[in-house]
Motif scaffolding. Structure first.
Motif, PDB file in Angstrom:
ATOM      1  N   PRO A 132      -0.718  -2.115   1.441  1.00 28.62           N
ATOM      2  CA  PRO A 132       0.015  -2.115   2.713  1.00 28.62           C
ATOM      3  C   PRO A 132      -0.936  -2.280   3.910  1.00 28.62           C
ATOM      4  O   PRO A 132      -2.092  -1.863   3.864  1.00 28.62           O
ATOM      5  CB  PRO A 132       0.702  -0.741   2.739  1.00 28.62           C
ATOM      6  N   ASP A 133      -0.434  -2.912   4.962  1.00 24.14           N
ATOM      7  CA  ASP A 133      -1.223  -3.108   6.176  1.00 24.14           C
ATOM      8  C   ASP A 133      -1.470  -1.795   6.911  1.00 24.14           C
ATOM      9  O   ASP A 133      -2.484  -1.632   7.575  1.00 24.14           O
ATOM     10  CB  ASP A 133      -0.518  -4.088   7.124  1.00 24.14           C
ATOM     11  N   VAL A 134      -0.533  -0.887   6.805  1.00 25.23           N
ATOM     12  CA  VAL A 134      -0.631   0.395   7.504  1.00 25.23           C
ATOM     13  C   VAL A 134      -0.755   1.507   6.467  1.00 25.23           C
ATOM     14  O   VAL A 134       0.032   1.579   5.530  1.00 25.23           O
ATOM     15  CB  VAL A 134       0.630   0.635   8.376  1.00 25.23           C
ATOM     16  N   ARG A 135      -1.755   2.345   6.655  1.00 29.49           N
ATOM     17  CA  ARG A 135      -1.922   3.497   5.759  1.00 29.49           C
ATOM     18  C   ARG A 135      -1.074   4.641   6.300  1.00 29.49           C
ATOM     19  O   ARG A 135      -1.498   5.407   7.152  1.00 29.49           O
ATOM     20  CB  ARG A 135      -3.392   3.860   5.670  1.00 29.49           C
ATOM     21  N   MET A 136       0.131   4.729   5.769  1.00 31.25           N
ATOM     22  CA  MET A 136       1.123   5.662   6.294  1.00 31.25           C
ATOM     23  C   MET A 136       0.690   7.120   6.159  1.00 31.25           C
ATOM     24  O   MET A 136       1.064   7.939   7.004  1.00 31.25           O
ATOM     25  CB  MET A 136       2.478   5.450   5.603  1.00 31.25           C
ATOM     26  N   ASP A 137      -0.136   7.443   5.169  1.00 28.40           N
ATOM     27  CA  ASP A 137      -0.590   8.824   5.036  1.00 28.40           C
ATOM     28  C   ASP A 137      -1.437   9.225   6.238  1.00 28.40           C
ATOM     29  O   ASP A 137      -1.285  10.327   6.790  1.00 28.40           O
ATOM     30  CB  ASP A 137      -1.359   9.016   3.731  1.00 28.40           C
ATOM     31  N   LYS A 138      -2.307   8.321   6.699  1.00 24.20           N
ATOM     32  CA  LYS A 138      -3.124   8.625   7.885  1.00 24.20           C
ATOM     33  C   LYS A 138      -2.261   8.682   9.139  1.00 24.20           C
ATOM     34  O   LYS A 138      -2.472   9.531  10.014  1.00 24.20           O
ATOM     35  CB  LYS A 138      -4.218   7.571   8.057  1.00 24.20           C
ATOM     36  N   VAL A 139      -1.316   7.759   9.246  1.00 27.16           N
ATOM     37  CA  VAL A 139      -0.424   7.738  10.412  1.00 27.16           C
ATOM     38  C   VAL A 139       0.351   9.044  10.491  1.00 27.16           C
ATOM     39  O   VAL A 139       0.459   9.649  11.576  1.00 27.16           O
ATOM     40  CB  VAL A 139       0.538   6.532  10.345  1.00 27.16           C
ATOM     41  N   GLN A 140       0.889   9.500   9.386  1.00 30.43           N
ATOM     42  CA  GLN A 140       1.671  10.736   9.378  1.00 30.43           C
ATOM     43  C   GLN A 140       0.804  11.944   9.745  1.00 30.43           C
ATOM     44  O   GLN A 140       1.245  12.836  10.485  1.00 30.43           O
ATOM     45  CB  GLN A 140       2.325  10.948   8.006  1.00 30.43           C
ATOM     46  N   THR A 141      -0.451  11.962   9.246  1.00 30.40           N
ATOM     47  CA  THR A 141      -1.354  13.076   9.562  1.00 30.40           C
ATOM     48  C   THR A 141      -1.636  13.133  11.061  1.00 30.40           C
ATOM     49  O   THR A 141      -1.548  14.200  11.687  1.00 30.40           O
ATOM     50  CB  THR A 141      -2.685  12.925   8.787  1.00 30.40           C
TER      51      THR A 141
END
Length: 88
Positions: free
Chosen positions: A54-63
Motif C-alpha cells: 500500500p502507498d500509505v502505511r495505515m498503522d503509522k497514520v493511525q498511531t
C-alpha cells in the motif's frame, strides 16, 4: 512428342524435392525464440511486490492520529531541519 534425356529430367525433379526438404529443415531450425533473463524475472517479482504494497502505511497514520487527538504528538524542529538539509 519425343522426350530425350529422361534421366536428366528425373534427376532435376529429385533435386527439387531434395532442395525442398533442405529448405523445410532450415525453416524448422530457424524458429523464433525468446528467453526472459534472470534480471528481468527479478524485476518482475519486485514490481509485483511493490504493486501489492500500500502507498500509505495505515498503522503509522493511525498511531500519529491517535497521538494528535490525545495531544501527545510533538514535533522536533531541529530534527526536521537536519533531515531537510540532508535530503538532496
Amino acid at each position: 512428342m519425343k522426350i530425350n534425356n529422361l534421366m536428366g529430367i528425373i534427376k532435376s525433379y529429385n533435386m527439387t524435392n531434395r532442395e525442398k526438404n533442405i529448405d523445410n529443415k532450415r525453416e524448422q531450425r530457424l524458429e523464433d525464440k525468446f528467453e526472459i533473463s534472470q534480471r528481468a524475472k527479478e524485476i518482475a517479482v519486485a514490481k509485483k511486490a511493490l504493486g501489492e504494497t500500500p502507498d500509505v502505511r495505515m498503522d503509522k497514520v493511525q498511531t500519529i492520529k491517535k497521538k494528535i487527538e490525545e495531544g501527545t504528538y510533538t514535533v522536533d524542529p531541529a530534527q526536521i531541519a537536519v533531515k531537510m538539509l540532508n535530503r538532496r
